[in-house]
Motif scaffolding. Sequence first.
Motif, mmCIF file in Angstrom:
data_model
loop_
_atom_site.group_PDB
_atom_site.id
_atom_site.type_symbol
_atom_site.label_atom_id
_atom_site.label_comp_id
_atom_site.label_asym_id
_atom_site.label_seq_id
_atom_site.Cartn_x
_atom_site.Cartn_y
_atom_site.Cartn_z
ATOM 1 N N VAL A 305 0.826 -1.218 0.000
ATOM 2 C CA VAL A 305 0.000 0.000 0.000
ATOM 3 C C VAL A 305 0.854 1.260 0.000
ATOM 4 C CG1 VAL A 305 -1.950 -1.146 1.122
ATOM 5 C CG2 VAL A 305 -0.273 0.066 2.525
ATOM 6 N N ALA A 306 2.073 1.189 0.572
ATOM 7 C CA ALA A 306 2.912 2.383 0.678
ATOM 8 C C ALA A 306 3.719 2.642 -0.584
ATOM 9 C CB ALA A 306 3.859 2.253 1.870
ATOM 10 N N THR A 307 4.107 1.561 -1.305
ATOM 11 C CA THR A 307 5.016 1.733 -2.442
ATOM 12 C C THR A 307 4.497 1.101 -3.724
ATOM 13 O OG1 THR A 307 6.281 -0.316 -2.087
ATOM 14 C CG2 THR A 307 6.929 1.619 -0.792
ATOM 15 N N GLY A 308 3.460 0.249 -3.644
ATOM 16 C CA GLY A 308 2.953 -0.419 -4.828
ATOM 17 C C GLY A 308 3.834 -1.538 -5.335
ATOM 18 N N SER A 309 4.775 -1.994 -4.510
ATOM 19 C CA SER A 309 5.668 -3.079 -4.925
ATOM 20 C C SER A 309 5.979 -3.972 -3.731
ATOM 21 C CB SER A 309 6.974 -2.518 -5.504
ATOM 22 O OG SER A 309 7.859 -2.123 -4.468
ATOM 23 N N ILE A 310 6.715 -5.066 -3.998
ATOM 24 C CA ILE A 310 7.106 -5.976 -2.918
ATOM 25 C C ILE A 310 8.488 -5.631 -2.370
ATOM 26 C CG2 ILE A 310 5.675 -7.857 -3.805
ATOM 27 C CD1 ILE A 310 8.281 -9.188 -4.823
ATOM 28 N N ASP A 311 9.111 -4.555 -2.864
ATOM 29 C CA ASP A 311 10.489 -4.243 -2.471
ATOM 30 C C ASP A 311 10.628 -4.001 -0.973
ATOM 31 O OD1 ASP A 311 11.243 -4.481 -5.086
ATOM 32 O OD2 ASP A 311 11.396 -2.323 -5.474
ATOM 33 N N TYR A 312 9.695 -3.234 -0.388
ATOM 34 C CA TYR A 312 9.802 -2.933 1.043
ATOM 35 C C TYR A 312 9.785 -4.223 1.856
ATOM 36 C CZ TYR A 312 8.910 -1.095 5.691
ATOM 37 O OH TYR A 312 9.007 -0.820 7.035
ATOM 38 N N ALA A 313 8.799 -5.091 1.583
ATOM 39 C CA ALA A 313 8.710 -6.348 2.332
ATOM 40 C C ALA A 313 9.955 -7.191 2.102
ATOM 41 C CB ALA A 313 7.463 -7.117 1.921
ATOM 42 N N TRP A 314 10.393 -7.281 0.849
ATOM 43 C CA TRP A 314 11.546 -8.130 0.546
ATOM 44 C C TRP A 314 12.790 -7.653 1.297
ATOM 45 C CZ3 TRP A 314 11.504 -12.759 -1.441
ATOM 46 C CH2 TRP A 314 12.732 -13.359 -1.779
ATOM 47 N N ASN A 315 13.001 -6.351 1.316
ATOM 48 C CA ASN A 315 14.152 -5.808 2.048
ATOM 49 C C ASN A 315 14.011 -6.032 3.551
ATOM 50 O OD1 ASN A 315 15.324 -4.928 -0.344
ATOM 51 N ND2 ASN A 315 14.348 -2.904 -0.226
ATOM 52 N N SER A 316 12.771 -6.016 4.043
ATOM 53 C CA SER A 316 12.557 -6.240 5.480
ATOM 54 C C SER A 316 12.859 -7.671 5.890
ATOM 55 C CB SER A 316 11.114 -5.873 5.862
ATOM 56 O OG SER A 316 10.208 -6.920 5.562
ATOM 57 N N PHE A 317 12.850 -8.599 4.935
ATOM 58 C CA PHE A 317 13.095 -10.007 5.235
ATOM 59 C C PHE A 317 14.584 -10.346 5.324
ATOM 60 C CE2 PHE A 317 8.985 -11.088 2.699
ATOM 61 C CZ PHE A 317 8.202 -10.625 3.742
ATOM 62 N N GLU A 318 15.454 -9.390 5.011
ATOM 63 C CA GLU A 318 16.880 -9.680 4.857
ATOM 64 C C GLU A 318 17.476 -10.391 6.066
ATOM 65 O OE1 GLU A 318 21.111 -7.283 4.100
ATOM 66 O OE2 GLU A 318 19.186 -6.233 3.936
ATOM 67 N N GLY A 324 17.939 -17.606 9.301
ATOM 68 C CA GLY A 324 17.253 -18.886 9.130
ATOM 69 C C GLY A 324 15.812 -18.925 9.598
ATOM 70 N N ILE A 325 15.268 -17.809 10.096
ATOM 71 C CA ILE A 325 13.842 -17.795 10.441
ATOM 72 C C ILE A 325 13.020 -17.973 9.165
ATOM 73 C CG2 ILE A 325 11.960 -16.394 11.372
ATOM 74 C CD1 ILE A 325 14.019 -15.073 13.220
ATOM 75 N N PHE A 326 13.429 -17.271 8.099
ATOM 76 C CA PHE A 326 12.874 -17.486 6.764
ATOM 77 C C PHE A 326 13.915 -18.239 5.940
ATOM 78 C CE2 PHE A 326 10.437 -13.160 6.997
ATOM 79 C CZ PHE A 326 9.635 -13.679 8.008
ATOM 80 N N PHE A 327 13.456 -18.975 4.943
ATOM 81 C CA PHE A 327 14.403 -19.665 4.063
ATOM 82 C C PHE A 327 13.758 -19.835 2.678
ATOM 83 C CE2 PHE A 327 11.756 -22.969 5.768
ATOM 84 C CZ PHE A 327 11.741 -24.023 4.867
ATOM 85 N N ASN A 328 14.582 -20.312 1.749
ATOM 86 C CA ASN A 328 14.122 -20.519 0.360
ATOM 87 C C ASN A 328 13.513 -19.240 -0.227
ATOM 88 O OD1 ASN A 328 14.980 -23.145 0.342
ATOM 89 N ND2 ASN A 328 12.960 -24.057 0.629
ATOM 90 N N GLY A 329 14.126 -18.109 0.052
ATOM 91 C CA GLY A 329 13.632 -16.856 -0.504
ATOM 92 C C GLY A 329 13.961 -16.732 -1.992
ATOM 93 N N ARG A 330 13.003 -16.331 -2.776
ATOM 94 C CA ARG A 330 13.222 -16.120 -4.206
ATOM 95 C C ARG A 330 12.224 -15.088 -4.716
ATOM 96 N NH1 ARG A 330 10.801 -21.628 -7.054
ATOM 97 N NH2 ARG A 330 8.883 -21.795 -5.804
ATOM 98 N N ARG A 331 12.618 -14.380 -5.754
ATOM 99 C CA ARG A 331 11.719 -13.396 -6.339
ATOM 100 C C ARG A 331 12.040 -13.201 -7.813
ATOM 101 N NH1 ARG A 331 12.812 -7.237 -4.510
ATOM 102 N NH2 ARG A 331 11.292 -7.009 -6.193
ATOM 103 N N LYS A 332 11.085 -12.633 -8.535
ATOM 104 C CA LYS A 332 11.326 -12.308 -9.945
ATOM 105 C C LYS A 332 10.497 -11.093 -10.329
ATOM 106 C CE LYS A 332 7.825 -15.631 -11.595
ATOM 107 N NZ LYS A 332 7.572 -16.829 -12.403
#
Length: 332
Positions: A305-318, A324-332
């Motif tokens: 809602v803030a940026t219209g993209s998944i970039d904010y969330a993706w960067n927050s997952f770094e 190892g809390i998250f794994f198998n991260g991928r995007r396109k």
Amino acid sequence: MKNKNSCLVLSFILSLRWAVFNSLLPLLLIGLIAHALGCSRRFPATEVTPIKAANPAELQRYLLSRKPDVAQFRWRGPFAVIERRDLEIPLVSGFTVEADLYLCAAATKAPLVIVLHGLDNSKEDHAFQAMHLASWGMHSLAIDLPSRGPWIGNGRTLARLVDTIQRTPQLVDERIATDKIILVGHSFGATSVAAALAGGAGALGGVLLDPAGIGRQLPRLLRRIAVPVMVIGADDDIWPTRNRGHFFRFIPTAVGEISIRDTVHEDAQYPNQYTLRGFEEQPDDTEEAQIVFVSALTASAFGLVATGSIDYAWNSFEDALKNGIFFNGRRK
């Protein structure tokens, strides 16, 4: 003698009734406790964020000015929430959608996140997530659609609901920013969200919670999605969800996917009930998994809602991907 026998019979009957009552008492208590818990809508005891903001716009500016971090969304947001249960929203088709509305109390206008359940579930199973989203400055609507599908049919209904809200927001609440709607679906409900997005529903994007899909037409539907989508999955080494891989494979662009370590399919919701095993709560590790899911959902919805993209969330997952809390991260 006759009076004595009558007294004995009466005494036996009273003793029997008392024994029956005693045997039923635990069941009656369980029923009363379950009912009380259902009415109280018990949620995880998450702390409130130390971030201060007067309204959602101020909060958005603050968050976008700092390094994204999904961990901050584990806490409840800074805003109070107004809850309205069992709204009936009439669609032009004649179908009526039943929903629970969670309004950010500090907002004059704010985005709307619509959350749809999966198989054999209901809006009650996403009450915690909807409340949590509203506390972070996004109005939210947890809705009921037929809990056994048809899921693509539910998607068409979901698209009509979006259209109805955009045309006549007063049916829900005039404080909705109708140009900023996000769709969220759990399990087969994610197929419905995908169908709605593929059909041109007026939403900025979608968040799919451990999605599941069936049907030969699913790949064709997914290829038609033209808005950004985030897939937040359970640990597929523990719980492989049916055709989850299709959602990343066939959505053509702007899609990201992560898995959350040591979680299962049901952790992508929050059932509003205790596990009545000796009056114990749900296990702490289950509640922790559900909080991790809601933090990833909140980061994803906020970013969309803030940026219209998944970039904010993706960067927050770094950091969560690194530790190892998250794994198998991928995007396109």
